[in-house]
Design a protein around this motif. Sequence first.
Motif, PDB file in Angstrom:
ATOM      1  N   VAL A 188     -25.092   4.250 -11.463  1.00 16.18           N
ATOM      2  CA  VAL A 188     -24.880   4.300 -12.907  1.00 16.18           C
ATOM      3  C   VAL A 188     -25.767   5.384 -13.505  1.00 16.18           C
ATOM      4  O   VAL A 188     -26.905   5.588 -13.084  1.00 16.18           O
ATOM      5  N   GLY A 189     -25.242   6.069 -14.524  1.00 16.44           N
ATOM      6  CA  GLY A 189     -26.025   7.082 -15.209  1.00 16.44           C
ATOM      7  C   GLY A 189     -25.465   8.468 -15.052  1.00 16.44           C
ATOM      8  O   GLY A 189     -24.456   8.678 -14.385  1.00 16.44           O
ATOM      9  N   GLY A 190     -26.114   9.414 -15.701  1.00 17.30           N
ATOM     10  CA  GLY A 190     -25.635  10.782 -15.688  1.00 17.30           C
ATOM     11  C   GLY A 190     -24.506  10.966 -16.689  1.00 17.30           C
ATOM     12  O   GLY A 190     -24.329  10.173 -17.617  1.00 17.30           O
ATOM     13  N   ALA A 191     -23.709  12.011 -16.473  1.00 13.42           N
ATOM     14  CA  ALA A 191     -22.582  12.306 -17.356  1.00 13.42           C
ATOM     15  C   ALA A 191     -21.486  12.961 -16.532  1.00 13.42           C
ATOM     16  O   ALA A 191     -21.733  13.475 -15.436  1.00 13.42           O
ATOM     17  N   TYR A 192     -20.284  12.950 -17.064  1.00 10.99           N
ATOM     18  CA  TYR A 192     -19.163  13.498 -16.300  1.00 10.99           C
ATOM     19  C   TYR A 192     -19.345  14.983 -15.995  1.00 10.99           C
ATOM     20  O   TYR A 192     -18.780  15.501 -15.043  1.00 10.99           O
ATOM     21  N   ASP A 193     -20.161  15.665 -16.793  1.00 11.04           N
ATOM     22  CA  ASP A 193     -20.384  17.093 -16.571  1.00 11.04           C
ATOM     23  C   ASP A 193     -21.754  17.386 -15.952  1.00 11.04           C
ATOM     24  O   ASP A 193     -22.277  18.497 -16.071  1.00 11.04           O
ATOM     25  N   SER A 194     -22.329  16.395 -15.253  1.00 11.59           N
ATOM     26  CA  SER A 194     -23.628  16.602 -14.614  1.00 11.59           C
ATOM     27  C   SER A 194     -23.529  17.507 -13.392  1.00 11.59           C
ATOM     28  O   SER A 194     -24.508  18.132 -12.989  1.00 11.59           O
ATOM     29  N   GLY A 195     -22.345  17.579 -12.802  1.00  8.05           N
ATOM     30  CA  GLY A 195     -22.147  18.434 -11.644  1.00  8.05           C
ATOM     31  C   GLY A 195     -22.338  17.715 -10.328  1.00  8.05           C
ATOM     32  O   GLY A 195     -22.725  16.546 -10.268  1.00  8.05           O
ATOM     33  N   TYR A 196     -22.070  18.423  -9.237  1.00  9.02           N
ATOM     34  CA  TYR A 196     -22.237  17.937  -7.873  1.00  9.02           C
ATOM     35  C   TYR A 196     -21.652  16.529  -7.706  1.00  9.02           C
ATOM     36  O   TYR A 196     -20.569  16.241  -8.185  1.00  9.02           O
ATOM     37  N   LYS A 197     -22.365  15.631  -7.030  1.00  8.58           N
ATOM     38  CA  LYS A 197     -21.779  14.341  -6.665  1.00  8.58           C
ATOM     39  C   LYS A 197     -21.501  13.462  -7.876  1.00  8.58           C
ATOM     40  O   LYS A 197     -20.552  12.662  -7.861  1.00  8.58           O
ATOM     41  N   THR A 198     -22.312  13.572  -8.940  1.00 10.13           N
ATOM     42  CA  THR A 198     -22.056  12.749 -10.122  1.00 10.13           C
ATOM     43  C   THR A 198     -20.682  13.068 -10.697  1.00 10.13           C
ATOM     44  O   THR A 198     -19.883  12.173 -10.976  1.00 10.13           O
ATOM     45  N   THR A 199     -20.391  14.337 -10.875  1.00 10.55           N
ATOM     46  CA  THR A 199     -19.080  14.756 -11.353  1.00 10.55           C
ATOM     47  C   THR A 199     -18.009  14.462 -10.310  1.00 10.55           C
ATOM     48  O   THR A 199     -16.899  14.021 -10.647  1.00 10.55           O
ATOM     49  N   ALA A 200     -18.325  14.683  -9.038  1.00 12.42           N
ATOM     50  CA  ALA A 200     -17.346  14.476  -7.971  1.00 12.42           C
ATOM     51  C   ALA A 200     -16.901  13.022  -7.882  1.00 12.42           C
ATOM     52  O   ALA A 200     -15.705  12.736  -7.737  1.00 12.42           O
ATOM     53  N   PHE A 201     -17.833  12.092  -7.956  1.00 14.43           N
ATOM     54  CA  PHE A 201     -17.470  10.674  -7.904  1.00 14.43           C
ATOM     55  C   PHE A 201     -16.561  10.309  -9.076  1.00 14.43           C
ATOM     56  O   PHE A 201     -15.609   9.537  -8.926  1.00 14.43           O
ATOM     57  N   TYR A 202     -16.855  10.865 -10.238  1.00  7.97           N
ATOM     58  CA  TYR A 202     -16.035  10.600 -11.426  1.00  7.97           C
ATOM     59  C   TYR A 202     -14.630  11.180 -11.248  1.00  7.97           C
ATOM     60  O   TYR A 202     -13.628  10.496 -11.502  1.00  7.97           O
ATOM     61  N   LEU A 203     -14.540  12.425 -10.793  1.00  5.94           N
ATOM     62  CA  LEU A 203     -13.234  13.051 -10.593  1.00  5.94           C
ATOM     63  C   LEU A 203     -12.423  12.295  -9.541  1.00  5.94           C
ATOM     64  O   LEU A 203     -11.212  12.100  -9.690  1.00  5.94           O
ATOM     65  N   HIS A 204     -13.090  11.865  -8.489  1.00  4.59           N
ATOM     66  CA  HIS A 204     -12.404  11.101  -7.446  1.00  4.59           C
ATOM     67  C   HIS A 204     -11.888   9.783  -8.002  1.00  4.59           C
ATOM     68  O   HIS A 204     -10.769   9.350  -7.687  1.00  4.59           O
ATOM     69  N   TRP A 205     -12.703   9.131  -8.825  1.00  9.45           N
ATOM     70  CA  TRP A 205     -12.282   7.869  -9.457  1.00  9.45           C
ATOM     71  C   TRP A 205     -11.078   8.110 -10.358  1.00  9.45           C
ATOM     72  O   TRP A 205     -10.132   7.317 -10.355  1.00  9.45           O
TER      73      TRP A 205
END
Length: 254
Positions: A188-205
């Motif tokens: 949990v945490g970060g933002a959709y535009d944080s980049g790398y895995k944070t963004t990747a997990f969101y895009l995959h979801w």
Amino acid sequence: MKYGLNNFVIGCVALASTHVFAEEPAQLDLSLKPVSYIGDIGWQSFRLPKVTLSRTSSVANTHWNTLDNGLIQQISYNVARLLYRDVGKAPQLPTLKIVFEDMKGVAYKEGDFNGAIIHLSAQYFEKFATTHSEQAVYDELIGVLYHEIAHAYQLDDHNYKEIGPVIEGIADVVRMKAGYVDFSHRKVGGAYDSGYKTTAFYLHWLEQTLKPNLLVELNAQLDPNDDIKWSWALFAKESGISLTESWNKYQESL
């Protein structure tokens, strides 16, 4: 290695056969993960790059020795299949050089669709090996290669300075789809535009829950020749996805 066969094509460079597998790396008892995509005979015409492997570091690394030109070509093919639906739209790199060298950081890519060079840090993998198993070190090496080779094939709107987080996120989605990202790292945490895995997990979801084929469509939006400057607002409009609402739902799912 064992693979389950279904209506997908398993990633390979021997394109004349539907189900052909990469050979196991020599000496070490290691295994590669399969990559799946819908079969398309048109991709038999896809030209693979001429690969050069170069080691300039004196750091000993048995995992580097398991790499060969065929494996790098296989990863290149898999990356192109994950990023593009139509073979005619995928760049066909003439050359791809992989260099194992003394440097800080992990890895980086230089060059463009006329030829790319990927630099890997000998020091990073030496340190990684001190706390991980042989298979985990190999997975990390292959995962980093997927990420960097994704950079060699993906579109970037010629605007990394402003949209770097989504470009890095896309490269990590490719690595994720290849099986080289640990989903237990989601948090949990970060933002959709944080980049790398944070963004990747969101895009995959998003792709799994709301927008099938999102990776291909998002990569296409970054075409630098379409005279359209990419932004997250444009992504939301084109995809019909509310960024705030979907991000909150994704966070709730963790």
